[in-house]
Design a protein around this motif. Structure first.
Motif, PDB file in Angstrom:
ATOM      1  N   ALA A 137     112.718  37.275 139.816  1.00 56.37           N
ATOM      2  CA  ALA A 137     113.633  37.072 140.943  1.00 56.37           C
ATOM      3  C   ALA A 137     112.956  36.218 141.999  1.00 56.37           C
ATOM      4  N   THR A 138     113.760  35.501 142.755  1.00 63.26           N
ATOM      5  CA  THR A 138     113.257  34.753 143.904  1.00 63.26           C
ATOM      6  C   THR A 138     114.172  34.959 145.096  1.00 63.26           C
ATOM      7  N   ILE A 139     113.629  34.685 146.270  1.00 62.97           N
ATOM      8  CA  ILE A 139     114.373  34.809 147.512  1.00 62.97           C
ATOM      9  C   ILE A 139     113.991  33.653 148.423  1.00 62.97           C
ATOM     10  N   SER A 140     114.985  33.120 149.125  1.00 60.69           N
ATOM     11  CA  SER A 140     114.746  31.980 150.001  1.00 60.69           C
ATOM     12  C   SER A 140     113.970  32.388 151.245  1.00 60.69           C
ATOM     13  N   ARG A 141     113.592  31.404 152.020  1.00 56.84           N
ATOM     14  CA  ARG A 141     112.766  31.630 153.203  1.00 56.84           C
ATOM     15  C   ARG A 141     113.413  32.602 154.195  1.00 56.84           C
ATOM     16  N   SER A 142     114.691  32.466 154.382  1.00 54.63           N
ATOM     17  CA  SER A 142     115.395  33.327 155.341  1.00 54.63           C
ATOM     18  C   SER A 142     115.873  34.629 154.712  1.00 54.63           C
ATOM     19  N   GLY A 143     115.855  34.683 153.387  1.00 49.35           N
ATOM     20  CA  GLY A 143     116.377  35.843 152.675  1.00 49.35           C
ATOM     21  C   GLY A 143     117.852  35.737 152.351  1.00 49.35           C
ATOM     22  N   GLY A 144     118.463  34.631 152.719  1.00 52.70           N
ATOM     23  CA  GLY A 144     119.896  34.481 152.523  1.00 52.70           C
ATOM     24  C   GLY A 144     120.323  34.171 151.108  1.00 52.70           C
ATOM     25  N   ASN A 145     119.393  33.698 150.311  1.00 52.00           N
ATOM     26  CA  ASN A 145     119.709  33.354 148.920  1.00 52.00           C
ATOM     27  C   ASN A 145     118.742  34.039 147.978  1.00 52.00           C
ATOM     28  N   THR A 146     119.292  34.617 146.930  1.00 54.60           N
ATOM     29  CA  THR A 146     118.487  35.274 145.917  1.00 54.60           C
ATOM     30  C   THR A 146     118.932  34.802 144.537  1.00 54.60           C
ATOM     31  N   TYR A 147     118.006  34.926 143.578  1.00 57.72           N
ATOM     32  CA  TYR A 147     118.290  34.459 142.221  1.00 57.72           C
ATOM     33  C   TYR A 147     117.543  35.377 141.266  1.00 57.72           C
ATOM     34  N   TYR A 148     118.227  35.788 140.178  1.00 56.92           N
ATOM     35  CA  TYR A 148     117.655  36.776 139.271  1.00 56.92           C
ATOM     36  C   TYR A 148     117.686  36.298 137.825  1.00 56.92           C
ATOM     37  N   ALA A 149     116.725  36.757 137.068  1.00 57.12           N
ATOM     38  CA  ALA A 149     116.785  36.584 135.620  1.00 57.12           C
ATOM     39  C   ALA A 149     117.930  37.423 135.078  1.00 57.12           C
ATOM     40  N   ASP A 150     118.560  36.950 134.024  1.00 49.90           N
ATOM     41  CA  ASP A 150     119.689  37.686 133.439  1.00 49.90           C
ATOM     42  C   ASP A 150     119.273  39.094 133.011  1.00 49.90           C
ATOM     43  N   SER A 151     118.041  39.241 132.583  1.00 47.27           N
ATOM     44  CA  SER A 151     117.580  40.528 132.069  1.00 47.27           C
ATOM     45  C   SER A 151     117.486  41.614 133.138  1.00 47.27           C
ATOM     46  N   VAL A 152     117.457  41.231 134.406  1.00 50.03           N
ATOM     47  CA  VAL A 152     117.325  42.221 135.476  1.00 50.03           C
ATOM     48  C   VAL A 152     118.510  42.228 136.429  1.00 50.03           C
ATOM     49  N   LYS A 153     119.422  41.298 136.247  1.00 49.63           N
ATOM     50  CA  LYS A 153     120.563  41.176 137.146  1.00 49.63           C
ATOM     51  C   LYS A 153     121.364  42.475 137.161  1.00 49.63           C
ATOM     52  N   GLY A 154     121.675  42.953 138.354  1.00 46.61           N
ATOM     53  CA  GLY A 154     122.414  44.196 138.500  1.00 46.61           C
ATOM     54  C   GLY A 154     121.547  45.433 138.547  1.00 46.61           C
ATOM     55  N   ARG A 155     120.270  45.294 138.183  1.00 48.44           N
ATOM     56  CA  ARG A 155     119.341  46.431 138.205  1.00 48.44           C
ATOM     57  C   ARG A 155     118.232  46.264 139.241  1.00 48.44           C
ATOM     58  N   PHE A 156     117.816  45.033 139.468  1.00 44.56           N
ATOM     59  CA  PHE A 156     116.742  44.752 140.418  1.00 44.56           C
ATOM     60  C   PHE A 156     117.316  44.057 141.651  1.00 44.56           C
ATOM     61  N   SER A 157     116.638  44.262 142.775  1.00 40.59           N
ATOM     62  CA  SER A 157     117.050  43.614 144.019  1.00 40.59           C
ATOM     63  C   SER A 157     115.818  43.146 144.778  1.00 40.59           C
ATOM     64  N   ILE A 158     115.789  41.868 145.125  1.00 41.14           N
ATOM     65  CA  ILE A 158     114.675  41.321 145.901  1.00 41.14           C
ATOM     66  C   ILE A 158     115.113  41.196 147.354  1.00 41.14           C
ATOM     67  N   SER A 159     114.198  41.505 148.261  1.00 41.47           N
ATOM     68  CA  SER A 159     114.483  41.374 149.686  1.00 41.47           C
ATOM     69  C   SER A 159     113.183  41.048 150.405  1.00 41.47           C
TER      70      SER A 159
END
Length: 123
Positions: free
Chosen positions: A49-71
């Protein structure tokens, strides 16, 4: 460069949850995109997973989408990975990383890395 230290790993049963934290040194944390990657034994390091500088945008691998959350909390120089519904295949060493590039998602974009922390999910 920024120095990164992960914490919060450990052993958990399948279906359980863990929260990883990554503390960054320096006063420029908010200028970095942040990411989590993982490496299982015998496998290549992979994007989680990645998160933008402000935290406004996040991106996840398909394998963890819906289960993991980056902040992230820029006031505390910390990025988090909340992991839920863990599966044995999530077992790996998890790495926190920082990138000076906006929108970074690939390993080569990340220039600073933590030492890694073990996450083990038992079945």
């Amino acid at each position: 460069q920024v120095q990164l230290v992960e914490s919060g790993g450990g052993l958990v049963q399948a279906g359980g949850s863990l929260r990883l934290s990554c503390a960054a040194s320096g006063r420029t944390f908010s200028t970095y995109a942040m990411g989590w990657f993982r490496q299982a034994p015998g496998k290549d390091r992979e994007f989680v997973a990645t998160i933008s500088r402000s935290g406004g945008n996040t991106y996840y691998a398909d394998s963890v989408k819906g289960r993991f959350s980056i902040s992230r909390d820029n006031a505390k120089n910390t990025v988090y990975l909340q992991m839920s519904s863990l599966k044995p295949e999530d077992t790996a060493v998890y790495y926190c990383a920082a990138s000076p590039f906006m929108g970074a998602t690939v390993i080569s974009d990340f220039r600073s890395w933590g030492q890694g922390i073990q996450v083990t999910v038992s079945s």
